[in-house]
Design an enzyme around this catalytic site. Structure first.
Site, PDB file in Angstrom:
ATOM      1  N   THR A  35       0.688  -1.330   0.057  1.00  0.00           N
ATOM      2  CA  THR A  35       0.061  -0.226  -0.205  1.00  0.00           C
ATOM      3  C   THR A  35       0.722   1.178  -0.037  1.00  0.00           C
ATOM      4  O   THR A  35       0.453   2.201  -0.539  1.00  0.00           O
ATOM      5  CB  THR A  35      -0.895  -0.022   1.173  1.00  0.00           C
ATOM      6  OG1 THR A  35      -1.969  -1.141   1.109  1.00  0.00           O
ATOM      7  CG2 THR A  35      -1.741   1.356   1.372  1.00  0.00           C
ATOM      8  N   SER A  72       2.175  -7.390  -0.775  1.00  0.00           N
ATOM      9  CA  SER A  72       2.514  -8.518   0.021  1.00  0.00           C
ATOM     10  C   SER A  72       2.255  -9.712  -0.024  1.00  0.00           C
ATOM     11  O   SER A  72       2.972 -11.002  -0.031  1.00  0.00           O
ATOM     12  CB  SER A  72       2.778  -8.176   1.384  1.00  0.00           C
ATOM     13  OG  SER A  72       1.378  -8.150   1.917  1.00  0.00           O
ATOM     14  N   THR A 106       1.406  -4.370   4.080  1.00  0.00           N
ATOM     15  CA  THR A 106       1.501  -4.670   5.615  1.00  0.00           C
ATOM     16  C   THR A 106       0.648  -5.978   6.070  1.00  0.00           C
ATOM     17  O   THR A 106       0.760  -6.583   7.160  1.00  0.00           O
ATOM     18  CB  THR A 106       0.357  -3.811   6.186  1.00  0.00           C
ATOM     19  OG1 THR A 106      -0.712  -3.533   5.746  1.00  0.00           O
ATOM     20  CG2 THR A 106       1.283  -2.211   6.395  1.00  0.00           C
ATOM     21  N   ASP A 107      -0.019  -6.455   4.904  1.00  0.00           N
ATOM     22  CA  ASP A 107      -0.924  -7.845   5.175  1.00  0.00           C
ATOM     23  C   ASP A 107      -0.078  -9.013   5.656  1.00  0.00           C
ATOM     24  O   ASP A 107      -0.200  -9.791   6.387  1.00  0.00           O
ATOM     25  CB  ASP A 107      -1.593  -8.168   3.841  1.00  0.00           C
ATOM     26  CG  ASP A 107      -2.848  -7.250   3.724  1.00  0.00           C
ATOM     27  OD1 ASP A 107      -3.203  -6.437   4.891  1.00  0.00           O
ATOM     28  OD2 ASP A 107      -3.428  -6.861   2.761  1.00  0.00           O
TER      29      ASP A 107
HETATM   30  N1  DAS Z   1      -2.147  -4.289  -0.235  1.00  0.00           N
HETATM   31  C1  DAS Z   1      -1.801  -4.931   0.974  1.00  0.00           C
HETATM   32  C2  DAS Z   1      -0.570  -5.538   1.027  1.00  0.00           C
HETATM   33  O1  DAS Z   1       0.251  -5.331   0.092  1.00  0.00           O
HETATM   34  C3  DAS Z   1      -1.852  -3.905   2.077  1.00  0.00           C
HETATM   35  C4  DAS Z   1      -1.025  -2.833   2.486  1.00  0.00           C
HETATM   36  O2  DAS Z   1       0.014  -2.811   1.951  1.00  0.00           O
HETATM   37  O3  DAS Z   1      -1.157  -2.350   3.518  1.00  0.00           O
HETATM   38  O4  DAS Z   1      -0.134  -6.177   1.997  1.00  0.00           O
END
Ligand code: DAS
Length: 351
Positions: A35, A72, A106-107
């Site tokens: 993100t 991710s 973050t995921d």
């Molecule tokens: N799009 C998600 C990821 O790549 C969420 C993020 O980055 O916060 O994990």
């Protein structure tokens, strides 16, 4: 506006003494996506990510490279290995580097961060940074998180901490950090053991260190293998079907993590599935689905006299206090180096 007031405004009330170009610690950013890069109309490149933090000049000299630019969840284990090799190589090639930042989604951040914690064998910090809001949203916090990450990576006191996750002005150890909320900015925390430190306007403040083995003291050599054995995670729930164990084993799993209820409870048919797995020589490791607490191992094999108990115990492991996602990664690395049950269990005591 008088210069002093301008400086106070820019620094949140604290006047930092600017470092000369020669004095600034060197920090390298490896951008992988997430993100933090996910701008409407096209993802930010590594160089554009550096451009988010002009204020970083006060703390470090930044360089950057693009590793990938993806969510991710789309990263593969092969990319985990390649990224860990790349960060090791960066450190080996440049003794003047203060730290490395990995930007990512973050995921699955707690997973990649822990993998790097176990496989980047250098005392210098790896700082994993992301954002919950994307660059096209009001309140995008990527620049603040990245600046925090730069300050941690440039801090001499960060030496020896291993891989840490920095968002929201907080530093969490890769071993302990969990994503606890799908949307909120304060999603990352380390549950009952707490943050390692915080990033205040005047300085980075450290409170504690993790005592488990990692980074420079790790024995996992990511250059020694090109892939990792398959390890799956199965969740215990009321009536959970045991034949999913059979499916995992038949698909080639070398280990299965059971995210068990409470202190180790599984369903009746899961017990049958577990038996099928150990009969096929597949390791079954109990972790807890509760998010906290420890699953202690049964004793070492030499303490077992009953042959049936010994046979079952040979393939039965306990995750100690590692959550299932991280237990999976440690078991994959462990199985790449040994299939000795007591040696595998030792990893969970020490890492
Ligand atoms: N799009 C998600 C990821 O790549 C969420 C993020 O980055 O916060 O994990």
């Amino acid at each position: 506006m008088p210069l002093l007031l301008l400086l106070l405004g820019l620094t949140g009330g604290v006047v930092a003494t600017p470092l000369t170009a020669q004095e600034r610690p060197r920090v390298h950013i490896v951008a992988t996506g997430g993100t933090i890069s996910n701008r409407d109309g096209g993802r930010l490149t590594a160089d554009e990510i550096v451009g988010l933090v002009p204020a970083a000049d006060r703390y470090a000299a930044l360089t950057a490279e693009q590793f990938s630019n993806t969510a991710s969840g789309a990263l593969t284990i092969a990319q985990y290995i390649a990224l860990a090799r790349r960060v090791n190589t960066l450190f080996r090639a440049d003794s003047t580097l203060s730290g490395v930042i990995v930007t990512m989604g973050t995921d699955t951040m707690e997973e990649l961060a822990y993998f790097l914690h176990l496989t980047v064998r250098d005392p210098r910090p790896v700082v994993v940074v992301g954002a919950m809001r994307n660059p096209s949203q009001v309140g995008f916090e990527g620049p603040a998180n990245l600046l925090g990450g730069v300050r941690v990576a440039a801090d001499p006191a960060a030496r020896g901490v291993g891989t840490v996750v920095v968002l929201n002005d907080e530093i969490n150890a890769a071993r302990d950090v969990v994503k606890t909320d799908a949307r909120r900015l304060h999603t990352f925390n380390s549950r009952e053991v707490g943050v390692l430190g915080v990033i205040d306007t005047d300085r980075v403040v450290w409170y504690r260190r993790t005592v488990q083995r990692h980074s420079a003291r790790s024995e996992f050599d990511v250059f020694a293998f090109d892939s990792l054995p398959r390890v799956d995670i199965l969740l215990a729930y009321q009536g959970a079907p045991g034949d999913l164990f059979n499916a995992a084993v038949d698909a080639g799993a070398k280990g299965i993590i059971v995210a068990a209820a409470g202190g180790g409870a599984i369903s009746g048919t899961q017990s049958l599935g577990q038996r099928y797995a150990v009969d096929q020589g597949v390791f079954v490791m109990t972790a807890t689905r509760t998010g906290a607490g420890r699953i202690p191992p049964s004793g070492p094999l030499r303490d077992s006299t009953n042959t049936e108990t010994l046979r079952r115990r040979t393939f039965t492991l306990a995750a100690e206090d590692l959550e299932p996602l991280k237990a999976r990664l440690l078991l994959m690395l462990g199985l790449a180096t040994t299939t000795d049950r007591d040696a595998l269990q030792r990893f969970f005591r020490e890492y």
